[in-house]
Design a protein around this motif. Structure first.
Motif, PDB file in Angstrom:
ATOM      1  N   SER A  91     107.867  20.164 -11.968  1.00  0.00           N
ATOM      2  CA  SER A  91     107.841  20.975 -13.190  1.00  0.00           C
ATOM      3  C   SER A  91     107.821  20.033 -14.388  1.00  0.00           C
ATOM      4  O   SER A  91     108.865  19.564 -14.849  1.00  0.00           O
ATOM      5  CB  SER A  91     109.073  21.893 -13.210  1.00  0.00           C
ATOM      6  OG  SER A  91     109.053  22.675 -14.374  1.00  0.00           O
ATOM      7  N   TYR A 121     107.729  18.402 -17.943  1.00  0.00           N
ATOM      8  CA  TYR A 121     108.258  18.762 -19.271  1.00  0.00           C
ATOM      9  C   TYR A 121     107.174  18.465 -20.305  1.00  0.00           C
ATOM     10  O   TYR A 121     107.310  17.611 -21.167  1.00  0.00           O
ATOM     11  CB  TYR A 121     109.527  17.961 -19.536  1.00  0.00           C
ATOM     12  CG  TYR A 121     110.265  18.334 -20.813  1.00  0.00           C
ATOM     13  CD1 TYR A 121     110.877  19.573 -20.965  1.00  0.00           C
ATOM     14  CD2 TYR A 121     110.373  17.437 -21.863  1.00  0.00           C
ATOM     15  CE1 TYR A 121     111.555  19.908 -22.118  1.00  0.00           C
ATOM     16  CE2 TYR A 121     111.060  17.757 -23.036  1.00  0.00           C
ATOM     17  CZ  TYR A 121     111.644  19.003 -23.155  1.00  0.00           C
ATOM     18  OH  TYR A 121     112.329  19.332 -24.302  1.00  0.00           O
ATOM     19  N   VAL A 152     102.968  20.315 -21.597  1.00  0.00           N
ATOM     20  CA  VAL A 152     101.858  21.175 -21.195  1.00  0.00           C
ATOM     21  C   VAL A 152     100.779  20.324 -20.526  1.00  0.00           C
ATOM     22  O   VAL A 152     100.161  20.743 -19.553  1.00  0.00           O
ATOM     23  CB  VAL A 152     101.291  21.980 -22.393  1.00  0.00           C
ATOM     24  CG1 VAL A 152     100.684  21.097 -23.448  1.00  0.00           C
ATOM     25  CG2 VAL A 152     100.273  23.008 -21.937  1.00  0.00           C
ATOM     26  N   HIS A 194     104.265  23.635 -15.668  1.00  0.00           N
ATOM     27  CA  HIS A 194     104.178  22.932 -16.955  1.00  0.00           C
ATOM     28  C   HIS A 194     104.617  23.876 -18.068  1.00  0.00           C
ATOM     29  O   HIS A 194     105.139  24.966 -17.773  1.00  0.00           O
ATOM     30  CB  HIS A 194     102.785  22.314 -17.172  1.00  0.00           C
ATOM     31  CG  HIS A 194     101.672  23.292 -17.285  1.00  0.00           C
ATOM     32  ND1 HIS A 194     100.568  23.092 -18.069  1.00  0.00           N
ATOM     33  CD2 HIS A 194     101.486  24.508 -16.702  1.00  0.00           C
ATOM     34  CE1 HIS A 194      99.761  24.115 -17.963  1.00  0.00           C
ATOM     35  NE2 HIS A 194     100.276  24.980 -17.150  1.00  0.00           N
ATOM     36  N   THR A 195     104.429  23.488 -19.330  1.00  0.00           N
ATOM     37  CA  THR A 195     105.042  24.268 -20.419  1.00  0.00           C
ATOM     38  C   THR A 195     104.026  24.717 -21.484  1.00  0.00           C
ATOM     39  O   THR A 195     104.125  24.339 -22.648  1.00  0.00           O
ATOM     40  CB  THR A 195     106.155  23.449 -21.106  1.00  0.00           C
ATOM     41  OG1 THR A 195     105.560  22.284 -21.697  1.00  0.00           O
ATOM     42  CG2 THR A 195     107.228  23.026 -20.134  1.00  0.00           C
ATOM     43  N   SER A 217     105.284  18.407 -30.292  1.00  0.00           N
ATOM     44  CA  SER A 217     106.207  19.487 -29.899  1.00  0.00           C
ATOM     45  C   SER A 217     107.631  19.231 -30.397  1.00  0.00           C
ATOM     46  O   SER A 217     108.562  19.932 -29.985  1.00  0.00           O
ATOM     47  CB  SER A 217     106.213  19.614 -28.369  1.00  0.00           C
ATOM     48  OG  SER A 217     106.691  18.415 -27.791  1.00  0.00           O
ATOM     49  N   MET A 277     110.668  24.450 -24.175  1.00  0.00           N
ATOM     50  CA  MET A 277     109.990  23.718 -23.091  1.00  0.00           C
ATOM     51  C   MET A 277     110.952  23.492 -21.924  1.00  0.00           C
ATOM     52  O   MET A 277     110.589  23.635 -20.755  1.00  0.00           O
ATOM     53  CB  MET A 277     109.473  22.372 -23.606  1.00  0.00           C
ATOM     54  CG  MET A 277     108.283  22.469 -24.533  1.00  0.00           C
ATOM     55  SD  MET A 277     107.970  20.914 -25.401  1.00  0.00           S
ATOM     56  CE  MET A 277     107.498  19.823 -24.049  1.00  0.00           C
ATOM     57  N   LEU A 317     111.505  26.761 -20.027  1.00  0.00           N
ATOM     58  CA  LEU A 317     110.362  27.111 -19.177  1.00  0.00           C
ATOM     59  C   LEU A 317     110.283  26.173 -17.969  1.00  0.00           C
ATOM     60  O   LEU A 317     110.038  26.606 -16.836  1.00  0.00           O
ATOM     61  CB  LEU A 317     109.068  27.065 -20.019  1.00  0.00           C
ATOM     62  CG  LEU A 317     107.768  27.430 -19.313  1.00  0.00           C
ATOM     63  CD1 LEU A 317     107.876  28.743 -18.534  1.00  0.00           C
ATOM     64  CD2 LEU A 317     106.615  27.531 -20.325  1.00  0.00           C
ATOM     65  N   ALA A 318     110.522  24.886 -18.211  1.00  0.00           N
ATOM     66  CA  ALA A 318     110.472  23.919 -17.096  1.00  0.00           C
ATOM     67  C   ALA A 318     111.549  24.262 -16.070  1.00  0.00           C
ATOM     68  O   ALA A 318     111.322  24.179 -14.848  1.00  0.00           O
ATOM     69  CB  ALA A 318     110.647  22.500 -17.619  1.00  0.00           C
ATOM     70  N   ASN A 365     110.569  27.403 -14.162  1.00  0.00           N
ATOM     71  CA  ASN A 365     109.533  27.078 -13.165  1.00  0.00           C
ATOM     72  C   ASN A 365     110.179  26.617 -11.858  1.00  0.00           C
ATOM     73  O   ASN A 365     109.752  26.991 -10.764  1.00  0.00           O
ATOM     74  CB  ASN A 365     108.606  25.987 -13.701  1.00  0.00           C
ATOM     75  CG  ASN A 365     107.609  26.523 -14.718  1.00  0.00           C
ATOM     76  OD1 ASN A 365     107.326  27.724 -14.750  1.00  0.00           O
ATOM     77  ND2 ASN A 365     107.073  25.637 -15.549  1.00  0.00           N
TER      78      ASN A 365
END
Ligand code: DGY
Length: 319
Positions: A65, A67, A69, A88-89, A280, A289, A292-293, A296
């Motif tokens: 996963s 950290y 995009v 990914h993010t 970012s 981020m 989301l990571a 995931n």
């Protein structure tokens, strides 16, 4: 988990798993040793997730996963072959990165960092009509190289907010969202016509050096190049040459070909605005981020695909 990240990501993961935070970017060999036996990895964009790393992690590895995009540090094909999900993010960093692209466009156009140096050095001796003149955005043409989420977010800001005319090129084709006025064109045409060129493509073999010496020669002598995508999209020594020879007027860079190093001579180019990969870098976005990571990973540990993932050809981790 390579580094601690803002927000609750680590806490969320600790509720469900044993978490090892490496605390720094390791050399590839030490990284391979450190990840042996992991079920999940949460690498940074400076970690290389290649065949040897996957081999070292071992057969238990279910998800990488990232950290970030961008996935140019991950061998997605190798993960897919091994049945490992790649998370990914996307989305959560779109606005922050588009804001930074606009920051670079404005800073280079209005010579903000040059002017800041004038003040600090005491060279400013009073207002004058010809002193430090720059360029205006209103009515100028912005060429977007890459028209994914971030390219589109820049188009919204530049078109609706600053009244710029927008041209777009994307190797995958341009789909213009409703409410935006954007003209799709070939890269050569975009480079020739734009006052500002801003790069928003992922780094792939096709986009490496997409902006090379030839592309830079097509740009107008008054044009400004901005890159918030990945350094190797631009041939950096060729850019230094273009800035030195003043075949383009300036550049705004957030990313570098051999990060954290810069091409020789770049730091001496006064018309280049140089930032240390901050696209970012807001508390809100870096926390999002992380969340989301972490999600995931948690999804995969619970037997489902990640929330945002790059190898949808894998259907379920348990199959
Ligand atoms: C990314 O996510 O790919 C950026 O470069 C770092 O946020």
């Amino acid at each position: 988990m390579t580094l601690k990240v803002p927000g609750p990501a680590e806490e969320w993961l600790r509720e469900r798993a044993d978490v090892l935070v490496l605390g720094r970017i390791l050399d590839p060999e030490s990284y391979r040793d450190a990840i042996a036996g992991a079920d999940a990895l949460l690498p940074q964009l400076r970690d290389r997730i290649d065949e040897p790393a996957l081999e070292a992690a071992g057969p238990g590895l279910k998800v990488v996963s990232n950290y970030a995009v961008g996935l140019d540090n991950v061998d997605v094909g190798a993960c897919t072959r091994r049945g490992i999900y790649v998370g990914h993010t996307p989305d959560v960093l779109t606005d922050a990165t588009a804001d930074l692209a606009m920051t670079l466009i404005l800073s280079a156009a209005r010579r903000v960092t040059e002017a800041d140096r004038e003040m600090r050095s005491g060279r400013y001796s009073g207002w004058e009509p010809f002193y430090m003149l720059g360029q205006e955005l209103t009515g100028a043409t912005l060429g977007l190289v890459g028209f994914g989420r971030i390219g589109q977010a820049v188009a919204r800001r530049a078109g609706l907010g600053f009244g710029m005319r927008i041209l777009a090129f994307d190797p995958a084709g341009v789909r213009v969202p409703e409410g935006l006025q954007v003209t799709e064109c070939r890269l050569e045409e975009l480079l020739q016509e734009s006052d500002f060129v801003s790069c928003h493509v992922p780094l792939t073999p096709e986009t490496r050096h997409l902006i090379d010496a030839h592309a830079l020669r097509l740009m107008q002598p008054t044009a400004i190049l901005v890159n918030t995508s990945r350094g190797p999209v631009v041939d950096e020594p060729a850019l230094v040459e273009a800035l030195r020879q003043e075949t383009i007027a300036g550049a705004g860079l957030d990313v570098y070909e051999h990060e954290p190093e810069m091409a020789p001579g770049l730091a001496d180019c006064p018309t280049a605005v140089l930032l240390p990969h901050l696209g970012s870098a807001t508390f809100k976005t870096r926390a999002a981020m992380g969340q989301l990571a972490a999600r995931n990973i948690l999804e995969v540990l619970d037997g489902r695909p990640p929330v945002a993932w790059a190898n949808p050809e894998l259907v379920s981790p348990t199959q």
